[in-house]
Design an enzyme around this catalytic site. Structure first.
Site, short mmCIF file in Angstrom:
data_model
loop_
_atom_site.label_atom_id
_atom_site.label_comp_id
_atom_site.label_asym_id
_atom_site.label_seq_id
_atom_site.Cartn_x
_atom_site.Cartn_y
_atom_site.Cartn_z
CG HIS A 84 -2.01 0.97 1.22
ND1 HIS A 84 -2.49 1.65 2.34
CD2 HIS A 84 -2.69 1.66 0.27
CE1 HIS A 84 -3.18 2.59 2.01
NE2 HIS A 84 -3.29 2.58 0.84
CG HIS B 160 8.18 17.69 -16.27
ND1 HIS B 160 7.65 16.56 -16.72
CD2 HIS B 160 9.53 17.81 -17.09
CE1 HIS B 160 8.42 15.86 -17.34
NE2 HIS B 160 9.66 16.27 -17.59
#
EC number: 5.4.99.62
Length: 131
Positions: free
Chosen positions: A20, A98
């Protein structure tokens, strides 16, 4: 021989080991890949395999609770963003610049490089749980 699902042994192995909140990246041919992250290089020639072909294959085996993409995708590739949103319906989608995206890739368990040549065709997939 494996009967169904992803046949690439490296991708299959990485997905089977995810816990997870662990993350993997699916990227275009140009994203820099940090030296310390496992590189699974599928790129053959420009466009092969495509980003979406690989993403859709990974989603057949990986439970994704969250996905992160670069802000630049919104303006540079609106059609790709729309397809990404449709493909990842049900996951929490968010975006970062980015440069921050590239920093986040350093935490990934693996980066799968495609032959995609569409700028900003990159996504970080965060594993969810099936229970």
């Amino acid at each position: 021989m494996k009967k169904l699902g992803i046949l690439n042994s490296e991708i299959s192995s990485v997905i089977s080991r995810l816990g997870h909140t662990d993350r993997i990246v699916i990227c275009d041919a140009g994203l820099p890949i940090p030296d310390q992250v496992t590189r699974i290089d599928l790129a053959v020639v420009p466009g092969l395999p495509s980003f979406f072909d690989v993403l859709e294959a990974v989603l057949t085996e990986m439970q994704v609770e969250r996905a992160i993409f670069a802000d630049e995708l919104k303006t540079a590739q609106p059609a790709a963003l729309a397809r990404l949103e449709g493909t990842l319906a049900g996951a929490d989608l968010s975006s970062v610049g980015h440069e921050e995206f590239k920093e986040l890739t350093k935490e990934a368990k693996a980066i799968i490089r495609t032959g995609e040549c569409t700028p900003y065709a990159n996504v970080i997939l965060q594993a969810g749980v099936t229970f």
